[in-house]
Design a protein around this motif. Structure first.
Motif, short mmCIF file in Angstrom:
data_model
loop_
_atom_site.label_atom_id
_atom_site.label_comp_id
_atom_site.label_asym_id
_atom_site.label_seq_id
_atom_site.Cartn_x
_atom_site.Cartn_y
_atom_site.Cartn_z
N GLN A 102 50.85 83.22 106.82
CA GLN A 102 52.27 83.41 106.57
C GLN A 102 52.47 84.02 105.18
O GLN A 102 51.95 83.52 104.21
N VAL A 103 53.23 85.08 105.13
CA VAL A 103 53.48 85.77 103.87
C VAL A 103 54.55 85.03 103.08
O VAL A 103 55.59 84.67 103.62
N GLN A 104 54.27 84.80 101.81
CA GLN A 104 55.25 84.17 100.94
C GLN A 104 55.33 84.91 99.62
O GLN A 104 54.31 85.27 99.03
N SER A 143 51.51 85.42 98.41
CA SER A 143 50.40 84.80 99.12
C SER A 143 50.50 85.13 100.61
O SER A 143 51.55 85.53 101.10
N GLY A 144 49.41 84.96 101.29
CA GLY A 144 49.41 85.19 102.73
C GLY A 144 48.80 86.53 103.12
O GLY A 144 48.34 86.70 104.25
N ARG A 145 48.88 87.48 102.21
CA ARG A 145 48.23 88.76 102.45
C ARG A 145 48.19 89.52 101.13
O ARG A 145 48.88 89.15 100.18
N TYR A 200 59.41 92.34 103.24
CA TYR A 200 59.11 90.98 102.81
C TYR A 200 59.93 90.64 101.55
O TYR A 200 60.00 91.45 100.62
#
Length: 123
Positions: free
Chosen positions: A1-3, A25-27, A112
């Protein structure tokens, strides 16, 4: 999960400085453009600054040019916004965002988003 998580906001007097950070975070977004937007009460979200993946290409809104500096650390997956000579009109919630199209300046181009951090500049 992208945050995307912003930090560093707060209350500052006019003429002061703040440094915002956005931890991702997440990618990995090393090949994405990263940007900062802001939204004041009753106003639409507006573009502030963006930085391309290499960190050398930046673009700013006229209202902050010469006062704000955007930078990124791809090793830390973090983008920063150094804000100097702050004015009361800079008061807003500041959001970081990521886009697959570096150089983007509209909200629609950013996929995002973080949840924002409040910046309040007193006169």
């Amino acid at each position: 999960q992208v945050q995307l998580v912003e930090s560093g906001g707060g209350l500052v007097q006019a003429g002061g400085s703040l440094r915002l950070s956005c931890a991702i975070s997440g990618r990995t977004f090393s090949r994405h453009g990263l940007g900062w937007f802001r939204q004041a009460p009753g106003k639409e979200r507006e573009f502030v600054a963006t930085v391309a993946w290499g960190g050398l290409s930046t673009y700013y809104a006229d209202s902050v040019k010469g006062r704000f500096t955007i930078s990124r650390d791809n090793a830390k997956n973090t983008v920063y916004l150094q804000m100097d000579s702050l004015k009361p009109e800079d008061t807003a919630v500041y959001y970081c965002a990521a886009t697959a199209t570096p150089g983007s300046v509209t909200t629609m181009q950013y996929r995002y988003w973080g949840r924002g951090t409040q910046v309040t500049v007193s006169s």
